[in-house]
Design an enzyme around this catalytic site. Structure first.
Site, PDB file in Angstrom:
ATOM      1  N   HIS A 169       5.606  57.361  55.719  1.00  0.00           N
ATOM      2  CA  HIS A 169       6.973  57.826  55.966  1.00  0.00           C
ATOM      3  C   HIS A 169       8.026  56.710  55.897  1.00  0.00           C
ATOM      4  O   HIS A 169       8.924  56.634  56.728  1.00  0.00           O
ATOM      5  CB  HIS A 169       7.045  58.535  57.312  1.00  0.00           C
ATOM      6  CG  HIS A 169       6.321  59.842  57.354  1.00  0.00           C
ATOM      7  ND1 HIS A 169       6.039  60.588  56.218  1.00  0.00           N
ATOM      8  CD2 HIS A 169       5.808  60.548  58.399  1.00  0.00           C
ATOM      9  CE1 HIS A 169       5.394  61.689  56.576  1.00  0.00           C
ATOM     10  NE2 HIS A 169       5.230  61.695  57.877  1.00  0.00           N
ATOM     11  N   HIS A 243      10.974  66.975  58.523  1.00  0.00           N
ATOM     12  CA  HIS A 243       9.774  66.860  59.357  1.00  0.00           C
ATOM     13  C   HIS A 243       9.906  67.562  60.715  1.00  0.00           C
ATOM     14  O   HIS A 243       9.464  67.026  61.731  1.00  0.00           O
ATOM     15  CB  HIS A 243       9.432  65.381  59.572  1.00  0.00           C
ATOM     16  CG  HIS A 243       7.979  65.100  59.824  1.00  0.00           C
ATOM     17  ND1 HIS A 243       7.317  65.543  60.952  1.00  0.00           N
ATOM     18  CD2 HIS A 243       7.064  64.415  59.097  1.00  0.00           C
ATOM     19  CE1 HIS A 243       6.063  65.126  60.913  1.00  0.00           C
ATOM     20  NE2 HIS A 243       5.881  64.441  59.787  1.00  0.00           N
ATOM     21  N   GLU A 376       6.016  70.569  55.191  1.00  0.00           N
ATOM     22  CA  GLU A 376       6.876  69.557  54.588  1.00  0.00           C
ATOM     23  C   GLU A 376       6.780  69.608  53.056  1.00  0.00           C
ATOM     24  O   GLU A 376       5.931  68.933  52.458  1.00  0.00           O
ATOM     25  CB  GLU A 376       6.465  68.170  55.071  1.00  0.00           C
ATOM     26  CG  GLU A 376       6.351  68.028  56.581  1.00  0.00           C
ATOM     27  CD  GLU A 376       5.460  66.857  56.963  1.00  0.00           C
ATOM     28  OE1 GLU A 376       5.750  65.721  56.520  1.00  0.00           O
ATOM     29  OE2 GLU A 376       4.458  67.083  57.676  1.00  0.00           O
TER      30      GLU A 376
END
Length: 412
Positions: A169, A243, A376
Site C-alpha cells: 500500500h 480501502h 478493493e
C-alpha cells in the site's frame, strides 16, 4: 462466463493489459469548467406568518446543508479537516483530509433506520497511532510489490519493505498517511468532495512527481462514488484503491461471516507464501474462492485455511477490464442492507479483516476478527513485476491514470 474464455492467452492479455488506463491529459493551465452564472436575486418577499411545528410551537428542523467542514486535528504540521456530506435522502458520509479517508457512512436498513457501516475512529489520534488503512485512499501503488523493488526503463527502484519482504500500500508512509487538500461543492448528482495531493519525485522510492486526485460524491441515488486519478512528470507506476472496511449490519455489529457475497469473478490470481501473485490465473470453480453465486462469507472460510484463516485474495473480474461494470453484491440478511459495487478495474481484492484481534476500539466499538470486509477494485497485485501485467500500472507523462468505483446502497 468470462468473455475471453474462448480466446488465446495472448489475445486475452492484449485485452486485459491495455496499459494504465491512460487517456490524454488535459492541457496544463487550461480554462476551468464553465459554471453557470447565478440569476440576479429577486426582490425580497414579505416574511410568511410563523407556522407551528409538529410539536406545537416550533418550526420543523431545517434541511441539513449538503456539506460542511470542521477541524479534525493536526498531522505533519497541517490542519486536518473533516467534511460532512449529506444527500437529498438524508444519507451522511464523513471524509477527512488525512489519507482522503472515509470515517463514517450512514445508510438505511430495510426499516429506514440509518447506521454507520464503515469501521474507523471518532478522532484523528486513532488513525495516527494504529489504523489498518480504515477508509483510506491507497497510493502510490495499492497492494503488494514483491521484494520491495521493481525495474522501470532499465533502472531498479528499491522501496520500503513494510510487509515482510514486500512493499504494501505505498510503503511506510503511503498516501493514506498524508494530508490532502479538500474542497466540497454541491453538484446536480449530490454533494461532492475533491481531494488533491502532490507526491514528490522520490517519495517512498517511487520516481516522478505525481498529482493525485480523489473525488467522493454522495449521490442522490444513494451511492458513494469514488473517482481517482493521477498524472506524472516522469514515467512511474500507479495503482490506487479505496480501502473501507464494510459491515452492512453496522460498524459495531460484530462478525460479517453471515453476510452474503456475490463476486462476478470466475478466476483468481494464486499467490505465494507472502501473498504475492505468481502471475498465474486459475478458475475459482470447486474452490472456497467461488463466490459466483451468493453465499455467506464464512461458509467456506475454514476450508480456505491460511494463517490467519480468511480471505485476502485478488479476483479477476469478469467482463471488459476497463469498463464500469458490476463487480460484487453484498447483503446483510438481518438489516436487509445491500451494497452493489461497480468498477472499471481488472481485479478486486477481497479481504475479511483477518488481522483484527479486538485490540482496536473505534467509534465506541471493539473490532474483532472478521468484523468487516474490504472490496478493493484495482490492478492486479505486483503487476509491475509480471511481464503480462506490468503495462497496466505504468504511467507516463501526458497520460492520465483514472478509475471509478461506485458503492450503491439499497435495502430489501
Amino acid at each position: 462466463m468470462r468473455p475471453w474464455l474462448g480466446l488465446t492467452m495472448t489475445a486475452w492479455l492484449a485485452c486485459a493489459c491495455g496499459g494504465a488506463q491512460a487517456v490524454d491529459a488535459p492541457p496544463a493551465g487550461g480554462p476551468p469548467p464553465a459554471t453557470a452564472e447565478a440569476p440576479a436575486p429577486a426582490a425580497p418577499a414579505p416574511a410568511p406568518a410563523a407556522t407551528p411545528g409538529p410539536a406545537g410551537g416550533e418550526a420543523a428542523n431545517p434541511k441539513p446543508a449538503p456539506f460542511s467542514r470542521a477541524p479534525f486535528g493536526n498531522a505533519d504540521g497541517k490542519e486536518v479537516a473533516l467534511f460532512t456530506l449529506t444527500n437529498a435522502n438524508g444519507l451522511v458520509a464523513k471524509v477527512m483530509t488525512y489519507g482522503a479517508t472515509v470515517t463514517e457512512l450512514h445508510v438505511p436498513d430495510k426499516a429506514g433506520k440509518l447506521d454507520d457501516i464503515v469501521l474507523g475512529y471518532d478522532n484523528l489520534d486513532g488513525y495516527l497511532k494504529n489504523s489498518p488503512f480504515f477508509g483510506a485512499t491507497i497510493g502510490r501503488v495499492a497492494n503488494r510489490i514483491k521484494n520491495a523493488q521493481f525495474q522501470l526503463e532499465g533502472k531498479t527502484y528499491k522501496l520500503s519493505a513494510n510487509n515482510g519482504p514486500n512493499t504494501l500500500h505505498g510503503g511506510k508512509k503511503g498516501w493514506d498517511k498524508v494530508v490532502w487538500d479538500g474542497e466540497a461543492t454541491e453538484t446536480p448528482d449530490g454533494p461532492s468532495l475533491k481531494l488533491t495531493y502532490v507526491s514528490k519525485d522520490g517519495e517512498e522510492g517511487f520516481p516522478g512527481t505525481v498529482n493525485a486526485t480523489t473525488i467522493y460524491t454522495l449521490t442522490n441515488k444513494n451511492e458513494l462514488k469514488v473517482e481517482m486519478s493521477a498524472t506524472t512528470d516522469k514515467t512511474t507506476i500507479v495503482n490506487m484503491a479505496h480501502h473501507s472496511y464494510w459491515n452492512l449490519g453496522g460498524h459495531g455489529s460484530g462478525s460479517v461471516v453471515d453476510q452474503e457475497l456475490t463476486l462476478h469473478a470466475d478466476s483468481h490470481t494464486p499467490f505465494d507464501a507472502t501473498l504475492v501473485p505468481s502471475g498465474q490465473i486459475k478458475p475459482v470453480k470447486g474452490t472456497p474462492l467461488d463466490f459466483t453465486a451468493a453465499k455467506p462469507i464464512g461458509k467456506d472460510m475454514k476450508a480456505l485455511g491460511g494463517k490467519p484463516v480468511g480471505y485476502d485474495h485478488n479476483f479477476v473480474v469478469n467482463g471488459d477490464p476497463h469498463k464500469l461494470r458490476e463487480v460484487a453484491r453484498a447483503k446483510d440478511p438481518k438489516s436487509g442492507r445491500v451494497m452493489t459495487v461497480e468498477a472499471d478495474q481488472p481485479g478486486v481484492q477481497f479481504y475479511t479483516a483477518n488481522h483484527l484481534d479486538g485490540s482496536i476500539k473505534g467509534k465506541g466499538a471493539v473490532y474483532n476478527q472478521y468484523g468487516g470486509f474490504c472490496l478493493e477494485p484495482q490492478k492486479f497485485p505486483n503487476s509491475i513485476n509480471v511481464p503480462a501485467w506490468k503495462d497496466e500500472v505504468i504511467l507516463k507523462p501526458g497520460q492520465r491514470y483514472a478509475q471509478t468505483v461506485v458503492f450503491r446502497f439499497t435495502a430489501e
